[in-house]
Design an enzyme around this catalytic site. Structure first.
Site, PDB file in Angstrom:
ATOM      1  N   SER A 152       0.870  -1.046   0.023  1.00  0.00           N
ATOM      2  CA  SER A 152      -0.077  -0.165   0.100  1.00  0.00           C
ATOM      3  C   SER A 152       1.108   1.223  -0.083  1.00  0.00           C
ATOM      4  O   SER A 152       2.258   1.085   0.576  1.00  0.00           O
ATOM      5  CB  SER A 152      -0.966  -0.052   1.246  1.00  0.00           C
ATOM      6  OG  SER A 152      -1.458   1.198   1.445  1.00  0.00           O
ATOM      7  N   TYR A 172      -2.458  -0.505  10.616  1.00  0.00           N
ATOM      8  CA  TYR A 172      -2.522  -0.944   8.851  1.00  0.00           C
ATOM      9  C   TYR A 172      -1.234  -0.464   8.183  1.00  0.00           C
ATOM     10  O   TYR A 172      -0.530  -1.286   7.386  1.00  0.00           O
ATOM     11  CB  TYR A 172      -3.835  -0.391   8.114  1.00  0.00           C
ATOM     12  CG  TYR A 172      -3.984  -1.058   6.565  1.00  0.00           C
ATOM     13  CD1 TYR A 172      -4.291  -2.018   6.324  1.00  0.00           C
ATOM     14  CD2 TYR A 172      -3.588  -0.222   5.667  1.00  0.00           C
ATOM     15  CE1 TYR A 172      -4.184  -2.887   5.204  1.00  0.00           C
ATOM     16  CE2 TYR A 172      -3.636  -0.542   4.291  1.00  0.00           C
ATOM     17  CZ  TYR A 172      -4.052  -1.900   3.916  1.00  0.00           C
ATOM     18  OH  TYR A 172      -4.092  -2.285   2.552  1.00  0.00           O
TER      19      TYR A 172
END
Length: 249
Positions: A152, A172
């Site tokens: 990501s 995350y």
């Protein structure tokens, strides 16, 4: 008779994983669709078979040592090699609950839940390690295998440090930073064996992970993953890419 190349994708019953399975299937791969839930996994595989693609569901829970080991045994009994592994499965518990009315993430690190972080790391960090280790014998049995870690933009420390507008998603984001480090570690080990290991940033994509708040489609997101999954022998390894090229760590 031409022997098909084999690809395994984790967390592939929906979202970016499912679209990646579709795209690799259209490129002639036999795709093994990894998913925890039998009903959802088989339904997804059947939908792709109805499109004329060669896809089978493989029971695979990346957070379970036993499940990963069983999946490796199952696949080893059916194929002699694995050309592509896409570590796509990922979770972000608590993320959606922390989105404000404007869609911005509003939970500061001081209020992150440690239990949520542990669950996130179990899937997003330890999952790819488990799966890569378990399927490595099959990957080593084919020339120039490719491993793609689905990362990501939030995994980039440079991006976070230099951009005050970047969402400050500690759990995350740091799991994807760790995944980037794992990508480099495996690449260093496996490069002499011809295996290319790279991390892909698909962008903020509309999926269940973010209650479909993302601005990109799964079709757009799958592009860089498929690109890295179909590299020619001697291609880049140990890199972190989006569809436009290398990203800062």
């Amino acid at each position: 008779m031409t022997i098909k190349a084999n690809a395994l994708i984790t967390g592939a019953n929906k979202g970016i994983g499912l679209e990646t399975a579709r795209r690799l299937g259209t490129k002639g791969f036999k795709v093994w669709l990894g998913a925890r839930d039998a009903e959802r996994g088989e339904a997804a595989a059947k939908a792709l078979r109805n499109e004329g693609l060669d896809v089978e569901w493989l029971a695979l829970d990346v957070a379970s040592d036993d499940s990963v080991a069983a999946a490796a045994r199952t696949l080893t009994a059916q194929v002699s090699s694995l050309d592509v592994l896409v570590n796509n499965a990922g979770i972000a518990p608590g993320y959606v609950d922390a989105l404000g009315p404007d869609g911005r993430y509003e939970r500061p690190p001081s209020r992150e839940d440690v239990a949520d972080m542990k669950a996130t790391y179990e899937v997003n960090v330890f999952g790819p390690v488990r799966v890569t280790q378990a399927f490595l014998p099959l990957l080593l049995a084919t020339p120039a295998a490719r491993i793609v870690m689905v990362s990501s933009y939030l995994g980039s420390i440079a991006r976070a440090a230099g951009n005050s507008q970047s969402p400050n998603v500690m759990g995350y984001g740091s799991s994807k930073t760790a995944l980037n480090a794992i990508t480099v570690a495996f690449a260093r080990e496996l490069s002499p064996r011809g295996i290319m290991v790279n991390a892909a940033a698909p962008g903020y994509t509309a999926t269940d992970l973010n209650a479909h708040r993302g601005g990109r489609t799964v079709q757009q997101a799958a592009g860089v993953i498929v690109q890295l999954a179909t590299l020619k022998a001697g291609g880049p390894t140990g890199g972190y890419f989006d569809e436009n090229g290398p990203l800062p760590w």
